[in-house]
Design a protein around this motif. Structure first.
Motif, mmCIF file in Angstrom:
data_model
loop_
_atom_site.group_PDB
_atom_site.id
_atom_site.type_symbol
_atom_site.label_atom_id
_atom_site.label_comp_id
_atom_site.label_asym_id
_atom_site.label_seq_id
_atom_site.Cartn_x
_atom_site.Cartn_y
_atom_site.Cartn_z
ATOM 1 N N THR A 206 35.482 74.018 5.406
ATOM 2 C CA THR A 206 35.210 75.068 4.425
ATOM 3 C C THR A 206 36.279 75.090 3.348
ATOM 4 O O THR A 206 35.971 75.179 2.148
ATOM 5 C CB THR A 206 35.134 76.430 5.128
ATOM 6 O OG1 THR A 206 34.063 76.413 6.091
ATOM 7 C CG2 THR A 206 34.895 77.552 4.124
ATOM 8 N N ALA A 209 35.906 72.045 1.152
ATOM 9 C CA ALA A 209 34.786 72.193 0.215
ATOM 10 C C ALA A 209 35.185 73.046 -0.979
ATOM 11 O O ALA A 209 34.816 72.746 -2.127
ATOM 12 C CB ALA A 209 33.587 72.818 0.932
ATOM 13 N N TRP A 214 32.633 72.253 -4.005
ATOM 14 C CA TRP A 214 31.276 72.448 -3.506
ATOM 15 C C TRP A 214 31.208 73.532 -2.420
ATOM 16 O O TRP A 214 30.406 73.486 -1.499
ATOM 17 C CB TRP A 214 30.676 71.134 -3.017
ATOM 18 C CG TRP A 214 31.471 70.373 -1.998
ATOM 19 C CD1 TRP A 214 32.565 69.609 -2.217
ATOM 20 C CD2 TRP A 214 31.199 70.294 -0.587
ATOM 21 N NE1 TRP A 214 33.033 69.060 -1.041
ATOM 22 C CE2 TRP A 214 32.195 69.457 -0.026
ATOM 23 C CE3 TRP A 214 30.223 70.823 0.253
ATOM 24 C CZ2 TRP A 214 32.244 69.156 1.329
ATOM 25 C CZ3 TRP A 214 30.273 70.519 1.614
ATOM 26 C CH2 TRP A 214 31.269 69.694 2.123
ATOM 27 N N ALA A 216 30.106 76.602 -2.828
ATOM 28 C CA ALA A 216 28.817 77.308 -2.893
ATOM 29 C C ALA A 216 27.753 76.579 -2.088
ATOM 30 O O ALA A 216 26.944 77.210 -1.385
ATOM 31 C CB ALA A 216 28.378 77.452 -4.350
ATOM 32 N N GLU A 217 27.733 75.247 -2.165
ATOM 33 C CA GLU A 217 26.743 74.475 -1.423
ATOM 34 C C GLU A 217 26.964 74.601 0.085
ATOM 35 O O GLU A 217 26.015 74.743 0.862
ATOM 36 C CB GLU A 217 26.795 73.000 -1.833
ATOM 37 C CG GLU A 217 26.262 72.716 -3.221
ATOM 38 C CD GLU A 217 27.283 72.988 -4.327
ATOM 39 O OE1 GLU A 217 28.379 73.515 -4.017
ATOM 40 O OE2 GLU A 217 26.986 72.688 -5.494
ATOM 41 N N LEU A 218 28.221 74.548 0.497
ATOM 42 C CA LEU A 218 28.508 74.668 1.916
ATOM 43 C C LEU A 218 28.130 76.043 2.437
ATOM 44 O O LEU A 218 27.544 76.178 3.517
ATOM 45 C CB LEU A 218 29.990 74.388 2.183
ATOM 46 C CG LEU A 218 30.426 74.457 3.649
ATOM 47 C CD1 LEU A 218 31.403 73.344 3.995
ATOM 48 C CD2 LEU A 218 31.058 75.812 3.976
ATOM 49 N N ALA A 220 25.883 78.058 1.249
ATOM 50 C CA ALA A 220 24.425 78.160 1.292
ATOM 51 C C ALA A 220 23.858 77.480 2.532
ATOM 52 O O ALA A 220 22.845 77.923 3.093
ATOM 53 C CB ALA A 220 23.823 77.544 0.026
ATOM 54 N N GLU A 221 24.513 76.427 2.983
ATOM 55 C CA GLU A 221 24.027 75.669 4.138
ATOM 56 C C GLU A 221 24.416 76.340 5.457
ATOM 57 O O GLU A 221 23.610 76.382 6.398
ATOM 58 C CB GLU A 221 24.610 74.252 4.098
ATOM 59 C CG GLU A 221 24.282 73.407 5.323
ATOM 60 C CD GLU A 221 25.013 72.082 5.314
ATOM 61 O OE1 GLU A 221 25.127 71.455 6.388
ATOM 62 O OE2 GLU A 221 25.481 71.674 4.233
ATOM 63 N N ARG A 222 25.622 76.887 5.527
ATOM 64 C CA ARG A 222 26.155 77.323 6.820
ATOM 65 C C ARG A 222 26.159 78.832 7.016
ATOM 66 O O ARG A 222 26.446 79.296 8.111
ATOM 67 C CB ARG A 222 27.582 76.790 7.000
ATOM 68 C CG ARG A 222 27.646 75.272 7.058
ATOM 69 C CD ARG A 222 29.023 74.791 7.402
ATOM 70 N NE ARG A 222 29.067 73.337 7.533
ATOM 71 C CZ ARG A 222 30.166 72.646 7.854
ATOM 72 N NH1 ARG A 222 31.310 73.284 8.067
ATOM 73 N NH2 ARG A 222 30.126 71.329 7.954
ATOM 74 N N HIS A 225 21.109 83.649 4.778
ATOM 75 C CA HIS A 225 20.632 84.071 3.453
ATOM 76 C C HIS A 225 21.001 85.529 3.196
ATOM 77 O O HIS A 225 21.278 85.912 2.044
ATOM 78 C CB HIS A 225 19.109 83.896 3.376
ATOM 79 C CG HIS A 225 18.512 84.364 2.091
ATOM 80 N ND1 HIS A 225 18.653 83.670 0.894
ATOM 81 C CD2 HIS A 225 17.789 85.484 1.795
ATOM 82 C CE1 HIS A 225 18.047 84.323 -0.064
ATOM 83 N NE2 HIS A 225 17.509 85.423 0.440
ATOM 84 N N ARG A 239 26.747 86.123 -0.674
ATOM 85 C CA ARG A 239 27.377 84.804 -0.774
ATOM 86 C C ARG A 239 27.946 84.568 -2.163
ATOM 87 O O ARG A 239 29.047 84.025 -2.305
ATOM 88 C CB ARG A 239 26.353 83.715 -0.405
ATOM 89 C CG ARG A 239 25.905 83.790 1.031
ATOM 90 C CD ARG A 239 25.069 82.606 1.474
ATOM 91 N NE ARG A 239 23.932 82.294 0.626
ATOM 92 C CZ ARG A 239 22.848 81.644 1.040
ATOM 93 N NH1 ARG A 239 22.761 81.260 2.314
ATOM 94 N NH2 ARG A 239 21.857 81.374 0.224
ATOM 95 N N ASP A 240 27.238 84.974 -3.207
ATOM 96 C CA ASP A 240 27.731 84.762 -4.565
ATOM 97 C C ASP A 240 29.049 85.499 -4.799
ATOM 98 O O ASP A 240 29.950 84.982 -5.474
ATOM 99 C CB ASP A 240 26.694 85.221 -5.590
ATOM 100 C CG ASP A 240 25.470 84.328 -5.623
ATOM 101 O OD1 ASP A 240 25.558 83.210 -5.079
ATOM 102 O OD2 ASP A 240 24.434 84.753 -6.173
#
Length: 310
Positions: A206, A209, A214, A216-218, A220-222, A225, A239-240
């Motif tokens: 984390t 990343a 990246w 934000a991508e991590l 979003a994946e882990r 929502h 998350r944002d």
């Protein structure tokens, strides 16, 4: 097995069983010496509620350190010594509920692997912790198994509840933990060290990343929502919100360095050092703990505990 004339196992027998992971033996040992532990606590603290708290803290320390006993025949004296040290630590502290020396931050020269190995506990203990409700589990893990232990007041701020609620949660958690230990010794449980190592790898990934752009991508994946970042009881963002906060710290020159992880079934604590830029050494406190509630292996809720400066 040896024992006294009544056929009861000796302290040495019970200590040997406890050291080898027999929860029933440890429970019997603590029960046998409970009166002496309470007497010591009451003589030092002077009132029953504080004495009971001290005995409960000492019992959990004993859970972690039973293998440290060098003279098993004197295990009763060892337990009373732990109680006495807990009481003295509370009395010496400027704030009576300050962290115990036993739970101090790990030495700086230790790497994550060494910290994990040193703080990993028997699987049956983690099984007992996982039997607690999520609220009680987070409370007891944060207070007793996190290297940077917040005070009761700080825990109350984290969750937006009165200090008395924190005390009652800890008391309930300790009591249920003691009961659960007696029933979980033979239960199958995921290996605590394996869980913790996996969580440590995720923490380092984390941070990497974030450094590499990246994050934000991590996330979003882990992370779920519906992930929420909380201050006390209030959800202040998703998350944002967290991504913007991490990016803002990085732009200010603040870096996080992973120290250690504590991982249970659905509660995870990551300990990080905060490294401030040379031109702004007081930009952030020296350390932060990520307190995460997990859902189906993904982070669902996050609270941050910043170690006080100084």
């Amino acid at each position: 097995m040896t024992g006294d004339k009544s056929g009861s196992p000796s302290d040495v027998d019970l200590w040997r069983g406890a050291r080898n992971g027999a929860a029933a033996a440890l429970g019997a040992l603590l029960d046998r010496h409970q009166a002496g532990m309470r007497a010591v606590a009451l003589s030092v603290m002077g009132n029953v509620p504080d004495a009971e708290d001290a005995v409960q803290d000492a019992s959990l320390i004993a859970l972690r350190r039973i293998g440290d006993v060098r003279q098993p025949e004197s295990v009763g004296a060892w337990l009373r010594m732990i109680v006495r040290n807990v009481c003295r630590s509370r009395l010496r502290a400027a704030v009576p509920t300050a962290p115990l020396p036993d739970l101090a931050a790990p030495a700086q020269q230790d790497g994550p692997e060494q910290v994990i190995d040193r703080h990993a506990m028997r699987d049956w203990l983690w099984r007992a912790i996982d039997e607690l409700s999520p609220t009680l589990r987070m409370t007891v893990m944060l207070r007793h198994f996190s290297p940077r232990t917040p005070s009761y007041e700080q825990m109350a701020d984290l969750y937006g509840v009165p200090v008395g609620t924190v005390r009652s949660r800890l008391s309930e958690a300790r009591a249920k933990l003691a009961q659960a230990l007696a029933t979980t010794a033979d239960s199958v449980h995921d290996d605590a060290v394996t869980l913790t190592r996996a969580s440590a790898r995720q923490a380092e990934e984390t941070l990497a990343a974030a450094e590499q752009g990246w994050f934000a991508e991590l996330v979003a994946e882990r992370w779920t929502h519906d992930f929420g970042y909380y201050v006390g009881r209030e959800r202040v963002g998703g998350r944002d919100f967290l991504v913007r906060g991490m990016e803002g710290d990085l732009e200010a020159g603040v870096r996080q360095r992973f120290v250690t992880a504590v991982a249970g079934k659905d509660i995870t604590i990551w300990e990080m050092d905060l490294v401030n830029p040379p031109d702004d050494p007081n930009h952030c406190p020296p350390a932060v703990a990520w307190l995460m509630s997990m859902k189906d292996g993904r982070c669902d809720q996050l609270r941050l505990f910043h170690a006080p400066t100084g």
